[in-house]
Structures are given as structure tokens and as C-alpha cells.
Design a protein around this motif. Sequence first.
Motif, PDB file in Angstrom:
ATOM      1  N   PRO A 241       0.823  -1.215   0.000  1.00 49.60           N
ATOM      2  CA  PRO A 241       0.000   0.000   0.000  1.00 49.60           C
ATOM      3  C   PRO A 241       0.857   1.266   0.000  1.00 49.60           C
ATOM      4  CG  PRO A 241      -0.940  -1.618   1.491  1.00 49.60           C
ATOM      5  CD  PRO A 241       0.380  -2.173   1.040  1.00 49.60           C
ATOM      6  N   LEU A 242       0.392   2.274  -0.695  1.00 47.00           N
ATOM      7  CA  LEU A 242       1.149   3.527  -0.801  1.00 47.00           C
ATOM      8  C   LEU A 242       1.525   4.039   0.579  1.00 47.00           C
ATOM      9  CD1 LEU A 242      -0.770   5.494  -3.595  1.00 47.00           C
ATOM     10  CD2 LEU A 242       1.006   3.734  -3.826  1.00 47.00           C
ATOM     11  N   GLY A 243       2.788   4.438   0.715  1.00 47.11           N
ATOM     12  CA  GLY A 243       3.282   4.962   1.982  1.00 47.11           C
ATOM     13  C   GLY A 243       3.956   3.926   2.849  1.00 47.11           C
ATOM     14  N   GLU A 244       3.852   2.638   2.491  1.00 48.05           N
ATOM     15  CA  GLU A 244       4.445   1.580   3.301  1.00 48.05           C
ATOM     16  C   GLU A 244       5.740   1.037   2.713  1.00 48.05           C
ATOM     17  OE1 GLU A 244       1.679  -1.492   4.289  1.00 48.05           O
ATOM     18  OE2 GLU A 244       0.145  -0.087   5.010  1.00 48.05           O
ATOM     19  N   GLY A 245       6.165   1.555   1.569  1.00 49.84           N
ATOM     20  CA  GLY A 245       7.345   1.041   0.903  1.00 49.84           C
ATOM     21  C   GLY A 245       8.508   2.012   0.911  1.00 49.84           C
ATOM     22  N   ILE A 246       9.398   1.851  -0.070  1.00 48.33           N
ATOM     23  CA  ILE A 246      10.669   2.571  -0.078  1.00 48.33           C
ATOM     24  C   ILE A 246      10.681   3.781  -1.007  1.00 48.33           C
ATOM     25  CG2 ILE A 246      11.864   0.417   0.469  1.00 48.33           C
ATOM     26  CD1 ILE A 246      12.898   0.387  -2.431  1.00 48.33           C
ATOM     27  N   LEU A 247       9.625   4.000  -1.777  1.00 51.04           N
ATOM     28  CA  LEU A 247       9.646   5.061  -2.772  1.00 51.04           C
ATOM     29  C   LEU A 247       9.285   6.418  -2.165  1.00 51.04           C
ATOM     30  CD1 LEU A 247       7.966   3.309  -5.836  1.00 51.04           C
ATOM     31  CD2 LEU A 247      10.384   3.367  -5.175  1.00 51.04           C
ATOM     32  N   ASP A 248       9.918   7.459  -2.670  1.00 53.57           N
ATOM     33  CA  ASP A 248       9.608   8.833  -2.253  1.00 53.57           C
ATOM     34  C   ASP A 248       8.456   9.327  -3.128  1.00 53.57           C
ATOM     35  OD1 ASP A 248       9.496  11.462  -1.482  1.00 53.57           O
ATOM     36  OD2 ASP A 248      11.642  11.849  -1.712  1.00 53.57           O
ATOM     37  N   LEU A 249       7.258   8.900  -2.791  1.00 52.89           N
ATOM     38  CA  LEU A 249       6.104   9.177  -3.641  1.00 52.89           C
ATOM     39  C   LEU A 249       5.798  10.669  -3.780  1.00 52.89           C
ATOM     40  CD1 LEU A 249       3.802   6.215  -2.566  1.00 52.89           C
ATOM     41  CD2 LEU A 249       5.132   6.440  -4.671  1.00 52.89           C
ATOM     42  N   PRO A 250       5.826  11.465  -2.703  1.00 55.22           N
ATOM     43  CA  PRO A 250       5.569  12.895  -2.888  1.00 55.22           C
ATOM     44  C   PRO A 250       6.533  13.555  -3.879  1.00 55.22           C
ATOM     45  CG  PRO A 250       5.394  12.329  -0.576  1.00 55.22           C
ATOM     46  CD  PRO A 250       5.951  11.116  -1.267  1.00 55.22           C
ATOM     47  N   ALA A 251       7.804  13.174  -3.820  1.00 56.87           N
ATOM     48  CA  ALA A 251       8.785  13.767  -4.730  1.00 56.87           C
ATOM     49  C   ALA A 251       8.536  13.328  -6.169  1.00 56.87           C
ATOM     50  CB  ALA A 251      10.197  13.379  -4.305  1.00 56.87           C
ATOM     51  N   ILE A 252       8.224  12.061  -6.364  1.00 58.07           N
ATOM     52  CA  ILE A 252       7.978  11.560  -7.726  1.00 58.07           C
ATOM     53  C   ILE A 252       6.735  12.206  -8.318  1.00 58.07           C
ATOM     54  CG2 ILE A 252       7.479   9.515  -9.115  1.00 58.07           C
ATOM     55  CD1 ILE A 252       9.084   7.873  -7.077  1.00 58.07           C
ATOM     56  N   VAL A 253       5.668  12.280  -7.532  1.00 57.12           N
ATOM     57  CA  VAL A 253       4.432  12.902  -8.015  1.00 57.12           C
ATOM     58  C   VAL A 253       4.671  14.367  -8.373  1.00 57.12           C
ATOM     59  CG1 VAL A 253       2.131  13.675  -7.288  1.00 57.12           C
ATOM     60  CG2 VAL A 253       2.850  11.309  -6.882  1.00 57.12           C
ATOM     61  N   ALA A 254       5.415  15.076  -7.545  1.00 53.97           N
ATOM     62  CA  ALA A 254       5.700  16.485  -7.819  1.00 53.97           C
ATOM     63  C   ALA A 254       6.480  16.653  -9.124  1.00 53.97           C
ATOM     64  CB  ALA A 254       6.470  17.102  -6.654  1.00 53.97           C
ATOM     65  N   LEU A 255       7.449  15.778  -9.360  1.00 55.49           N
ATOM     66  CA  LEU A 255       8.226  15.840 -10.597  1.00 55.49           C
ATOM     67  C   LEU A 255       7.332  15.578 -11.811  1.00 55.49           C
ATOM     68  CD1 LEU A 255      11.462  13.971  -9.485  1.00 55.49           C
ATOM     69  CD2 LEU A 255      11.334  16.358 -10.226  1.00 55.49           C
ATOM     70  N   CYS A 256       6.440  14.602 -11.689  1.00 54.14           N
ATOM     71  CA  CYS A 256       5.528  14.290 -12.792  1.00 54.14           C
ATOM     72  C   CYS A 256       4.595  15.460 -13.075  1.00 54.14           C
ATOM     73  CB  CYS A 256       4.711  13.039 -12.471  1.00 54.14           C
ATOM     74  SG  CYS A 256       5.669  11.497 -12.451  1.00 54.14           S
ATOM     75  N   GLN A 257       4.069  16.079 -12.025  1.00 57.00           N
ATOM     76  CA  GLN A 257       3.161  17.209 -12.202  1.00 57.00           C
ATOM     77  C   GLN A 257       3.867  18.398 -12.841  1.00 57.00           C
ATOM     78  OE1 GLN A 257       1.898  17.373  -8.081  1.00 57.00           O
ATOM     79  NE2 GLN A 257      -0.158  16.634  -8.615  1.00 57.00           N
ATOM     80  N   LYS A 258       5.107  18.596 -12.470  1.00 55.86           N
ATOM     81  CA  LYS A 258       5.866  19.704 -13.061  1.00 55.86           C
ATOM     82  C   LYS A 258       6.146  19.446 -14.533  1.00 55.86           C
ATOM     83  CE  LYS A 258      10.143  22.386 -12.538  1.00 55.86           C
ATOM     84  NZ  LYS A 258      11.392  22.553 -11.750  1.00 55.86           N
ATOM     85  N   GLN A 259       6.490  18.199 -14.864  1.00 53.45           N
ATOM     86  CA  GLN A 259       6.809  17.858 -16.244  1.00 53.45           C
ATOM     87  C   GLN A 259       5.560  17.883 -17.135  1.00 53.45           C
ATOM     88  OE1 GLN A 259       9.759  17.223 -17.691  1.00 53.45           O
ATOM     89  NE2 GLN A 259       8.822  16.823 -19.686  1.00 53.45           N
TER      90      GLN A 259
END
Length: 352
Positions: free
Chosen positions: A248-266
Motif C-alpha cells: 500500500p502507498l506509503g508503506e514502501g521505499i519510494l519517495d512518492l511525494p517527490a515523484i508525483v511532484a516531478l511528474c506534475q511539473k513535467q
Amino acid sequence: MSRRSFIQHSAWGALALTLPKPSSLFQSSQMGIVVHSYASRWNSKTPSSTFPGFTNALDLMQHCHQIGAGGIQVVVRDWGDEFSKKVRSQREKWDMYLEGSISLPRTAEDVSRFEQDVKNAKEAGAQVLRTVCMNGRRYESLKTAQEFQEFKKNAIQSLQWAEPVVRKHKVKLAVENHKDWRATELAATMRQLDSPWVGVTLDFGNSIALLEKPMEVVQTLLPFLMSTHVKDMGVQEYDDGFLLSEVPLGEGILDLPAIVALCQKQNPTVTFNLEMITRDPLKIPCLQPEYWATMAEVSGAEAAAIIRMIREKKSKTDLPVLSDKTVEERLNIEEKNILESLNFSRKTLKLT
């Protein structure tokens, strides 16, 4: 199934009822759901009154609307014009987005089938079509470097057949990093095609299986971003390499807020599609010689960096195993994982 019926019958409903504002669980969200998140319910042959199977896109869309998802990404294959219009009508009624998941043409004769699927998806309202170049995993499906070169040649040919079709119909074709291409290879293929109608479905976690750091994959593929598969990953070592599991989102190793922000900017209009696949952990046998048959370009330093990441970020508890569960238990866990992830997307990723 109605919202009331879902809460009454699902064991997960008990948690939903404990939320301060139960309705917030079901409010509209920009996070959509990939059909593969419902691997157990999609075309299920096992009867369940609590978690009835989804027989088509209409069933999936109805359920995703009830739990507050913003849209769906679903397989489009052999849809008729009438069915496409029904999907469009339902999608517009609920103000949901639709992305198709479509198979590439494998031969010149298959292009007509591909074009019909594109037309059906567009009629239903899809503007982006996710696709893959390999249905399996590179380290399992391909045994030699020559086989990988043959895969690469055939994949590029398929994309070259597909590009004029999507250009003609003005829909975007988004190729996923599907444990087949490493990020640099997929980026090079996109540059070779050089088409505004062909880009990438960025899967946040798949490429760990090919010994790639998640943020490096994101940075490499961002210029071609057309869609996403949002997931979080749990990892652990095992004798032949490491285990990789969607969690489930938030329970793993990925920096999801940072990735989402990069995608939104791009790409400010990009969709975020949850792919929370509830299954046993995948075995990544990177310590076995066979794994390296198609991975000669990976340096020792890159491999060591991934192993170090696995050791530093390994899950503190065992990764979830589903094969020892009953069908009903698997269905319940699947729904629980999806609802937890949607809730995380609203509260932490602010996709509301």
C-alpha cells in the motif's frame, strides 16, 4: 455493489466506519485505478457475494466510482461501437477519466486490429493508451543477449507500425517500463521514434527489478511522460537475490511525494493511476548467472548500489504472501490495499 452494501459486507468496511468523515473516503479523487490492481476480481471465476467479479470495463468503472477513484485504466480489446458508447456515457455521467490498455500490432496484418481497438478506445473517451512491448519479464522470458536484440528489433517495429495509427486518430500511445526495457533503453527508443504521439507510462517501481534506482528511472523517463502507474514497493533479500512486492502507498521505499511532484511539473495534465497488485513477492534472482544473460551493460557499481539499497531499506516484517490465503481472504486484502492507497493519495499526495 452499493456503497452501503460494500461497507456492510466487507471486513474492510469496519475501518472505513472509524474515519472521522466517512464520506471523505468516497469523494472524487484524481487518482485512478489500473485494472491490474483488481487482479483477483477482474474476470473472476470464483463466486463471491462480498466481492463480485468484474466482467468488463463498466463493472470496473462503477466500483471505482463508488470508492472515489477519479478514473480507470482498462484493457481495450474487441470492443464494439455500442459498448464503447456505453463506456463513454457512464464515464461522462460520473465525470471520470478513461485510459485504455492496448496491445501493440505484432505483424503488419495486425495493424487493422490495432487501429480498431484505438478507434473503440477513442470513442469511449480515452486520449491516452498504455501499452507494453513484452508481456513477461526480461530476466525470465529472454535467455540470451541475442534474444534481447531480437525483442528490441521487434518492439521498435511494432511501435513503428502503431505510430501512424495513433497520429491519425490523435491519441497518445504510452509505453510502460514493464521489466523489459531499462530506462535508458526505453528513452533511446523514444528518441528514435521521435513522435509527439508516442511516449511513456512511467511505472514508479518496476525498474528496481532491472537493478535501477527509482529516482534515476524517473529522471530519465520524465521527458516522455504521458501516463503513470503509481505504486510503492517493499523489498527483502533472499538467497538468489531479492524479493520485490507492491505494498500500500506509503508503506514502501519510494519517495512518492517527490515523484508525483516531478511528474506534475513535467506534465501538469498527467493522470496518476494506482497499480496496487496484491500478490506474492516477485523473486529477482540477480545473484544467479542466468539473470545476467541480457544485462551485460549493467555495471558492478550499479548492481552493488541496488543490493545496498535493498539491505538498507528492507522491510522490517515479512512481505505479504497471498498464495496461502483463501480466495475470499485474497479478495478482502486486495480491496483493503486499494482503499488504503487511495486514502494515502488524498491525505499525503494531495490528489483530491
